[in-house]
Design an enzyme around this catalytic site. Structure first.
Site, short mmCIF file in Angstrom:
data_model
loop_
_atom_site.label_atom_id
_atom_site.label_comp_id
_atom_site.label_asym_id
_atom_site.label_seq_id
_atom_site.Cartn_x
_atom_site.Cartn_y
_atom_site.Cartn_z
N ASP A 12 -7.35 -5.07 -6.85
CA ASP A 12 -7.63 -3.61 -6.17
C ASP A 12 -6.09 -3.76 -5.94
OD1 ASP A 12 -8.05 -2.00 -4.47
OD2 ASP A 12 -7.53 -3.65 -2.89
N ASP A 14 -3.99 -1.49 -3.54
CA ASP A 14 -3.63 -1.38 -2.36
C ASP A 14 -3.73 -3.17 -1.26
OD1 ASP A 14 -2.91 1.33 -2.75
OD2 ASP A 14 -4.41 1.66 -0.98
N GLY A 56 -10.50 -0.76 1.98
CA GLY A 56 -11.64 -0.14 0.74
C GLY A 56 -12.76 0.21 0.76
N ARG A 59 -12.28 7.69 0.72
CA ARG A 59 -11.31 7.44 1.91
C ARG A 59 -12.95 8.09 3.02
NH1 ARG A 59 -8.18 12.68 0.59
NH2 ARG A 59 -7.97 11.20 -0.98
N SER A 134 -8.98 4.57 -3.97
CA SER A 134 -8.11 5.35 -3.64
C SER A 134 -7.64 6.32 -5.06
CB SER A 134 -6.65 5.16 -3.22
OG SER A 134 -5.81 5.92 -3.13
N ASN A 136 -5.31 8.09 -4.80
CA ASN A 136 -3.48 7.68 -5.14
C ASN A 136 -2.85 7.17 -5.81
OD1 ASN A 136 -3.19 10.02 -3.29
ND2 ASN A 136 -4.10 8.26 -2.11
N ASP A 192 -8.35 -7.96 -1.02
CA ASP A 192 -7.82 -8.03 -0.24
C ASP A 192 -8.56 -7.76 1.26
OD1 ASP A 192 -5.74 -5.68 1.35
OD2 ASP A 192 -7.42 -5.15 -0.58
#
Length: 239
Positions: A12, A14, A56, A59, A134, A136, A192
């Site tokens: 992952d 972020d 997680g 969005r 994401s 991004n 996370d």
């Protein structure tokens, strides 16, 4: 950690490789605090809301889950909605706009322990991919200077294009392993978020590692992490 038991590491992004979770959390807090205040909702947005409803998830799913926690119903809308429109997609786009503003103005630096593990895995020949909800992710990887480390990036854009269900389903992780040419049973998932370790536990992966950046070690274990660390440098083995 004996990495010779595995052929791939599926990260992952972020909160695992980069502290973008802090930027995301700030953007979510600004967006939802303003939104709830404007609607006169008495229960304010808190950091606990981020971990319970947003962390997680893709969005728009995060927006919907957070709104449901306050009993608020909005039209789903369209991904093309303006950030000023009060739809699920509009609010998600408003958050993304805030995130992009902060990322471009302040940049991002990968965790030192994460960089150390990436160096180690490169040395021992373990393939690596990023699996992020994401959209991004490529921009974050470029900003952190680590985009060239990952031949495979399965982000929100890829998931949408291929019709892959997001976390807590395992499909995006399974797809990443397939793209690396590695069986899922020889792949390690590193996450996370609760929804992320749930995704790892739902698939046929060799190991699910939880990285405790705030979700809580016990919560990560309870939802599927077999090993929990606070820093990825703890996973550097003696291969």
């Amino acid at each position: 950690m004996q990495w010779d038991n595995y052929d791939a590491a599926l990260f992952d992004l972020d909160g695992v490789l980069t502290p973008t979770a802090e930027v995301h959390m700030s953007a979510w807090a600004r967006m939802f605090s303003d939104f709830l205040t404007a609607r006169g909702v008495s229960q304010p947005y808190t950091e606990d809301d981020y971990f319970a409803h947003i962390d997680g998830r893709p969005r728009y799913e995060g927006v919907a889950a957070m709104l449901a926690s306050r009993g608020i119903e909005l039209p789903h809308g369209s991904p093309e909605d303006s950030p000023s429109v009060e739809t699920v997609c509009g609010l998600g786009n408003r958050k993304n706009e805030l995130f992009t503003e902060v990322l471009r103005s302040e940049g991002i630096t990968a965790y030192a322990g994460s960089l150390a593990l990436l160096d180690h895995l490169e040395q021992v020949g373990v393939k690596m991919a990023v699996v992020s909800s994401s959209k991004n992710a490529p921009e974050v990887l470029r900003a952190a200077g680590i985009a060239d480390r990952f031949p495979v990036v399965v982000d929100g854009v890829v998931a949408t294009e291929r019709g892959l269900p997001g976390k807590p389903r395992p499909d995006t992780y399974t797809h990443a392993a397939e793209q690396l040419g590695v069986p899922s049973t020889r792949s390690v998932v590193l996450e996370d978020a609760v929804s992320g370790v749930q995704a790892g536990a739902a698939g046929d992966f060799g190991l699910v590692v939880g990285v405790d950046r705030g979700a809580g070690a016990e919560s990560l274990r309870r939802h599927g992490a077999e090993v929990v660390v606070s820093d990825l440098a703890e996973l550097i083995g003696d291969n």
